[in-house]
Write an enzyme that holds these catalytic residues in place. Structure first.
Site, mmCIF file in Angstrom:
data_model
loop_
_atom_site.group_PDB
_atom_site.id
_atom_site.type_symbol
_atom_site.label_atom_id
_atom_site.label_comp_id
_atom_site.label_asym_id
_atom_site.label_seq_id
_atom_site.Cartn_x
_atom_site.Cartn_y
_atom_site.Cartn_z
ATOM 1 N N CYS A 112 -63.975 3.734 17.282
ATOM 2 C CA CYS A 112 -63.426 2.380 17.182
ATOM 3 C C CYS A 112 -63.621 1.552 18.443
ATOM 4 O O CYS A 112 -63.496 0.330 18.408
ATOM 5 C CB CYS A 112 -61.945 2.443 16.828
ATOM 6 S SG CYS A 112 -61.587 3.398 15.331
ATOM 7 N N HIS A 237 -58.377 -4.123 18.709
ATOM 8 C CA HIS A 237 -58.868 -3.312 17.597
ATOM 9 C C HIS A 237 -57.857 -3.378 16.462
ATOM 10 O O HIS A 237 -56.661 -3.164 16.662
ATOM 11 C CB HIS A 237 -59.062 -1.869 18.066
ATOM 12 C CG HIS A 237 -59.304 -0.890 16.961
ATOM 13 N ND1 HIS A 237 -60.132 -1.164 15.890
ATOM 14 C CD2 HIS A 237 -58.822 0.363 16.766
ATOM 15 C CE1 HIS A 237 -60.146 -0.120 15.076
ATOM 16 N NE2 HIS A 237 -59.352 0.817 15.594
ATOM 17 N N ASN A 267 -58.626 -0.901 8.874
ATOM 18 C CA ASN A 267 -59.292 -0.395 10.077
ATOM 19 C C ASN A 267 -60.762 -0.154 9.748
ATOM 20 O O ASN A 267 -61.094 0.758 8.993
ATOM 21 C CB ASN A 267 -58.612 0.901 10.530
ATOM 22 C CG ASN A 267 -59.206 1.462 11.809
ATOM 23 O OD1 ASN A 267 -60.281 1.078 12.244
ATOM 24 N ND2 ASN A 267 -58.497 2.408 12.409
#
Length: 312
Positions: A112, A237, A267
């Site tokens: 990520c 994020h 996500n």
């Protein structure tokens, strides 16, 4: 000379998977997902669409936004943990499809935090005059490594791509500071299993993220001699609204100054920051001369952040 953002773009598949849809698949509820993660829906790519296809769509939009053609590029960096194949890389597939004249191309793997690693790598090539224009793409098809019977993880993830053209900008604009880091001891908390599904120790990842994201956000601002109050916009994020809120509150900025695209996309790993950035730039939430902080964390464990002055 500073490196900065010349154009941004993103792409998300058409299929929307809502929390209500997930109620029919596993033992969960819309309320449980929303209150704990902030996610309301996510996008899922079709079987016919792979990671490189998502990357291509986002890259085209970023090039258009930068008013550039593929032949203007000197390098392509793709951050992903879900490539079409182990090799050739998604970056080389993208280079060929764009018609980018055999420019340098490689994939980066930092989960990520991948887009942050990509942007900071591009900065080095540009500011040393090795290359002028670098395309950085964060892209994932997480649906192909998601265990759709695991209610703890399947509610979190989605597919998508975000892209940015990084190049020279005025000395008072662009990336002013950065931070990169990794802690390999945390690797067992988030990884791809031998069965090619995603495993996450949610409790441990949460503890790491609520500490690291705020810390890195503050660090990059202090490196340029400014304070948290000088930040105009935060793009964290898009993993979990509670983690994102921890970073926002540490910086002391109001809710309207933080990107919250997590509710629409879930996500998307390395794609989450560039998707959110592209959405918010196009919505006019990020304006010329704004001080913007981008910050991410991911498997590895890895993290990265930049403070930048928006504009060319």
């Amino acid at each position: 000379m500073n490196a900065g953002f010349l154009g941004v773009g993103h792409y998300a598949p058409e299929k929307v998977l809502t929390n209500k849809d997930l109620e029919e698949m596993v033992e969960t509820s819309d309320e449980w997902i929303r209150t704990r993660t902030g996610i309301e829906e996510r996008r899922i790519a079709s079987d016919e669409m792979d990671t490189s296809d998502l990357a291509f769509r986002a890259a085209e939009e970023a090039l258009k936004d930068a008013d550039m053609k593929a032949e203007d590029l000197d390098m392509i960096l793709v951050a992903t943990v879900t490539p079409d194949t182990p090799f050739p890389s998604v970056a080389t597939m993208l280079q060929h499809r764009l018609g980018a004249n055999k420019v340098a191309a490689m994939d980066l793997s930092a989960a990520c935090a991948g887009f942050m690693y990509g942007v900071i790598t591009a900065k080095q090539f540009i500011e040393t005059n090795a290359y002028k224009n670098v395309l950085v793409v964060g892209v994932e098809k997480l649906s192909k490594i998601t265990d759709w019977t695991d209610r703890n993880t399947c509610v979190l993830f989605g597919d998508g791509a975000g892209a940015a053209v990084i190049g020279p900008v005025d000395d008072d604009k662009g990336i002013l500071s950065f931070e990169l880091g990794a802690d390999g001891a945390g690797g067992p908390h988030l990884y791809q299993t031998p069965e090619d599904t995603l495993f996450m120790n949610g409790r441990e990842v949460f503890k790491f993220a609520v500490r690291q994201m705020p810390e890195s956000s503050v660090n990059v601002v202090k490196k340029i001699g400014l304070s948290e109050q000088d930040v105009d916009y935060l793009v964290p994020h898009q993993a979990n609204i509670r983690i994102m809120e921890a970073a926002r509150q540490r910086l002391g900025i109001p809710e309207e100054k933080m990107s919250t695209q997590v509710k629409r996309y879930g996500n998307t790993s390395s794609a989450s920051i560039p998707i959110a950035l592209s959405e918010d730039v196009k919505a006019g939430k990020i304006k010329d001369n704004d001080l913007v902080v981008l910050v991410g964390f991911g498997g590895g464990l890895t993290w990265g952040a930049v403070a930048l002055r928006w504009g060319k």
